[in-house]
Scaffold this motif. Structure first.
Motif, PDB file in Angstrom:
ATOM      1  N   ILE A   6       0.851  -1.182   0.000  1.00  0.00           N
ATOM      2  CA  ILE A   6       0.000   0.000   0.000  1.00  0.00           C
ATOM      3  C   ILE A   6       0.890   1.235   0.000  1.00  0.00           C
ATOM      4  CG2 ILE A   6      -1.797   1.256   1.233  1.00  0.00           C
ATOM      5  CD1 ILE A   6      -2.586  -1.440   2.540  1.00  0.00           C
ATOM      6  N   PHE A   8       1.663   5.263   0.057  1.00  0.00           N
ATOM      7  CA  PHE A   8       1.063   6.397   0.763  1.00  0.00           C
ATOM      8  C   PHE A   8       1.089   7.679  -0.067  1.00  0.00           C
ATOM      9  CE2 PHE A   8       0.247   5.723   5.475  1.00  0.00           C
ATOM     10  CZ  PHE A   8      -0.039   4.377   5.312  1.00  0.00           C
ATOM     11  N   TYR A  15      -0.483  13.325   5.996  1.00  0.00           N
ATOM     12  CA  TYR A  15       0.158  12.329   6.871  1.00  0.00           C
ATOM     13  C   TYR A  15       0.636  12.942   8.196  1.00  0.00           C
ATOM     14  CZ  TYR A  15       2.967   8.513   8.580  1.00  0.00           C
ATOM     15  OH  TYR A  15       3.475   7.520   9.381  1.00  0.00           O
ATOM     16  N   GLY A  47      10.710   2.342   4.709  1.00  0.00           N
ATOM     17  CA  GLY A  47       9.400   3.004   4.725  1.00  0.00           C
ATOM     18  C   GLY A  47       9.565   4.348   5.409  1.00  0.00           C
ATOM     19  N   ARG A  52       9.783  11.314   9.472  1.00  0.00           N
ATOM     20  CA  ARG A  52       9.555  11.499  10.914  1.00  0.00           C
ATOM     21  C   ARG A  52      10.767  11.112  11.757  1.00  0.00           C
ATOM     22  NH1 ARG A  52       4.829   9.006  14.233  1.00  0.00           N
ATOM     23  NH2 ARG A  52       5.014   7.148  12.936  1.00  0.00           N
ATOM     24  N   ASP A  68      11.314   4.246   0.281  1.00  0.00           N
ATOM     25  CA  ASP A  68       9.846   4.255   0.317  1.00  0.00           C
ATOM     26  C   ASP A  68       9.327   4.092  -1.110  1.00  0.00           C
ATOM     27  OD1 ASP A  68       7.810   5.484   2.737  1.00  0.00           O
ATOM     28  OD2 ASP A  68       6.962   5.229   0.723  1.00  0.00           O
ATOM     29  N   ILE A  69       8.157   3.441  -1.215  1.00  0.00           N
ATOM     30  CA  ILE A  69       7.594   3.296  -2.570  1.00  0.00           C
ATOM     31  C   ILE A  69       6.804   4.535  -2.977  1.00  0.00           C
ATOM     32  CG2 ILE A  69       7.349   0.846  -3.180  1.00  0.00           C
ATOM     33  CD1 ILE A  69       4.555   1.091  -1.782  1.00  0.00           C
ATOM     34  N   GLY A  88      11.668   2.986  -3.770  1.00  0.00           N
ATOM     35  CA  GLY A  88      11.731   1.561  -4.098  1.00  0.00           C
ATOM     36  C   GLY A  88      11.026   0.725  -3.051  1.00  0.00           C
ATOM     37  N   ASP A  89      11.032  -0.571  -3.311  1.00  0.00           N
ATOM     38  CA  ASP A  89      10.297  -1.533  -2.482  1.00  0.00           C
ATOM     39  C   ASP A  89      11.268  -2.187  -1.487  1.00  0.00           C
ATOM     40  OD1 ASP A  89       8.856  -3.737  -1.538  1.00  0.00           O
ATOM     41  OD2 ASP A  89       7.872  -4.071  -3.462  1.00  0.00           O
ATOM     42  N   VAL A  90      10.932  -2.193  -0.214  1.00  0.00           N
ATOM     43  CA  VAL A  90      11.838  -2.810   0.776  1.00  0.00           C
ATOM     44  C   VAL A  90      11.995  -4.323   0.561  1.00  0.00           C
ATOM     45  CG1 VAL A  90      11.512  -1.099   2.611  1.00  0.00           C
ATOM     46  CG2 VAL A  90      10.079  -3.101   2.552  1.00  0.00           C
ATOM     47  N   VAL A 106       9.134   1.399  10.983  1.00  0.00           N
ATOM     48  CA  VAL A 106       7.979   1.837  11.778  1.00  0.00           C
ATOM     49  C   VAL A 106       6.704   1.848  10.927  1.00  0.00           C
ATOM     50  CG1 VAL A 106       6.980   3.723  13.143  1.00  0.00           C
ATOM     51  CG2 VAL A 106       9.423   3.217  13.323  1.00  0.00           C
ATOM     52  N   HIS A 107       5.757   1.030  11.328  1.00  0.00           N
ATOM     53  CA  HIS A 107       4.429   0.975  10.711  1.00  0.00           C
ATOM     54  C   HIS A 107       4.485   0.746   9.205  1.00  0.00           C
ATOM     55  CE1 HIS A 107       3.005   3.503  14.359  1.00  0.00           C
ATOM     56  NE2 HIS A 107       3.218   2.234  14.655  1.00  0.00           N
ATOM     57  N   LEU A 111       1.583  -3.195   5.823  1.00  0.00           N
ATOM     58  CA  LEU A 111       1.168  -2.687   4.508  1.00  0.00           C
ATOM     59  C   LEU A 111       1.629  -3.583   3.364  1.00  0.00           C
ATOM     60  CD1 LEU A 111       2.213   1.025   5.132  1.00  0.00           C
ATOM     61  CD2 LEU A 111      -0.102   0.092   5.271  1.00  0.00           C
TER      62      LEU A 111
HETATM   63  C1  SAM Z   1       2.522   4.370   7.864  1.00  0.00           C
HETATM   64  S1  SAM Z   1       3.772   5.023   6.855  1.00  0.00           S
HETATM   65  C2  SAM Z   1       5.127   5.100   8.013  1.00  0.00           C
HETATM   66  C3  SAM Z   1       6.184   6.084   7.592  1.00  0.00           C
HETATM   67  C4  SAM Z   1       7.309   6.283   8.613  1.00  0.00           C
HETATM   68  N1  SAM Z   1       7.994   5.025   8.893  1.00  0.00           N
HETATM   69  C5  SAM Z   1       6.742   6.855   9.885  1.00  0.00           C
HETATM   70  O1  SAM Z   1       6.700   6.163  10.901  1.00  0.00           O
HETATM   71  O2  SAM Z   1       6.317   8.017   9.862  1.00  0.00           O
HETATM   72  C6  SAM Z   1       4.250   3.634   5.875  1.00  0.00           C
HETATM   73  C7  SAM Z   1       5.173   3.990   4.723  1.00  0.00           C
HETATM   74  O3  SAM Z   1       5.634   2.769   4.133  1.00  0.00           O
HETATM   75  C8  SAM Z   1       5.619   2.914   2.712  1.00  0.00           C
HETATM   76  N2  SAM Z   1       5.588   1.568   2.105  1.00  0.00           N
HETATM   77  C9  SAM Z   1       4.583   0.678   2.047  1.00  0.00           C
HETATM   78  N3  SAM Z   1       4.975  -0.468   1.455  1.00  0.00           N
HETATM   79  C10 SAM Z   1       6.273  -0.292   1.116  1.00  0.00           C
HETATM   80  C11 SAM Z   1       7.238  -1.109   0.474  1.00  0.00           C
HETATM   81  N4  SAM Z   1       6.939  -2.350   0.057  1.00  0.00           N
HETATM   82  N5  SAM Z   1       8.482  -0.613   0.283  1.00  0.00           N
HETATM   83  C12 SAM Z   1       8.789   0.650   0.686  1.00  0.00           C
HETATM   84  N6  SAM Z   1       7.922   1.469   1.317  1.00  0.00           N
HETATM   85  C13 SAM Z   1       6.671   1.007   1.533  1.00  0.00           C
HETATM   86  C14 SAM Z   1       4.399   3.768   2.451  1.00  0.00           C
HETATM   87  O4  SAM Z   1       4.447   4.380   1.174  1.00  0.00           O
HETATM   88  C15 SAM Z   1       4.475   4.765   3.613  1.00  0.00           C
HETATM   89  O5  SAM Z   1       5.214   5.915   3.289  1.00  0.00           O
END
Ligand code: SAM
Length: 249
Positions: A6, A8, A15, A47, A52, A68-69, A88-90, A106-107, A111
């Protein structure tokens, strides 16, 4: 391979206003994180979102790389002065084994449907620890939201297991950060504007009805919350999810 995750991008504009604990608690969280990172230099922020954590860590001399994607989340972070970010994708990190001392995660895992793959990748490029945060008490407003939603035939969306669930699978060190009060009103307002990714597939009229029921029950109330930092040893995580590290490293 395409992973199911997912992004963001659509949340970049709201956000920062809809996330996180009060500022004093956030400051304490960053201080506790800094204490835990003492002795380490290189950090992967998996991510990274709007930066933050990357922002205060970079300001304090850590070498942070954010991934981050969501391009628009990265742009928000860049606007605050965060550097060294990759879109990119983790699940497919463009780094060599053991590139970082620590990963901040974190969080994000909830997703990603292939959350174990993400975890394996984070472990592959990290030598010592993976750090996350955990709200120790369930939020009654959120719990009630989920059960009223079910009444309407919908469920909150979660693709993977979150860091909170991971702590029940692999034991981290749990470091208390702060105890404080949260406002139900704030949470109700955020739910009303469909700020959380778990709500993005819920039709607007259904969400409106659920939040209006919730407001009758919770408006004006306050709830205790407790925030902890979770610190996993990368080796413990590898023992759980397997490792891609070569035997010689
Ligand atoms: C809830 S936010 C948390 C952002 C940050 N870690 C924080 O705590 O403020 C989740 C983030 O993970 C990213 N994300 C989701 N899947 C991902 C993936 N497969 N690879 C990289 N980033 C991803 C989303 O785009 C988003 O920016």
């Amino acid at each position: 391979m395409l992973t199911m995750r997912i992004s963001f991008d659509s949340a970049a504009e709201f956000y920062d206003e809809t996330r996180g604990p009060p500022k004093s608690v956030m400051d304490q969280l960053v201080k506790t994180l800094m204490d835990e990172l003492d002795g380490y230099k290189t950090v992967l922020d998996a991510g990274v979102g709007t930066g933050r954590f990357a922002k205060p860590l970079q300001d304090n001399g850590f070498k942070v790389v954010g991934v981050d994607i969501a391009k628009r989340m990265i742009e928000k972070a860049a606007g605050k002065g965060v550097t060294n970010m990759i879109c990119g994708d983790v699940c497919f990190l463009p780094f060599k084994e053991d590139s970082f001392d620590v990963a901040v995660c974190v969080h994000i895992l909830h997703l990603i449907r292939e959350w174990k793959m993400a975890l394996q990748e984070v472990c592959r490029v990290t030598t010592k620890a993976m750090i996350s945060i955990d709200y120790m008490r369930k939020n009654p407003v959120r719990e009630a939201y989920n059960s009223i939603l079910k009444k309407y035939g919908y469920e909150s969306r979660r693709l993977g297991k979150g860091e909170r669930e991971l702590k029940n699978l692999v034991k981290p060190k749990s470091v208390p950060v702060a105890s404080y009060e949260t406002s139900a009103d704030e949470r109700l307002n955020h739910l009303g504007q469909r700020a959380y990714s778990s709500q993005w597939e819920i039709p607007e009229d259904v969400n409106r009805k659920v939040v209006s029921e919730l407001k009758k029950q919770f408006w004006g109330r306050k709830f205790p919350q407790e925030l902890h930092l979770l610190v996993w040893n990368v080796r413990d995580l590898e023992a759980y999810c397997g490792t891609f590290k070569s035997a010689l490293s």
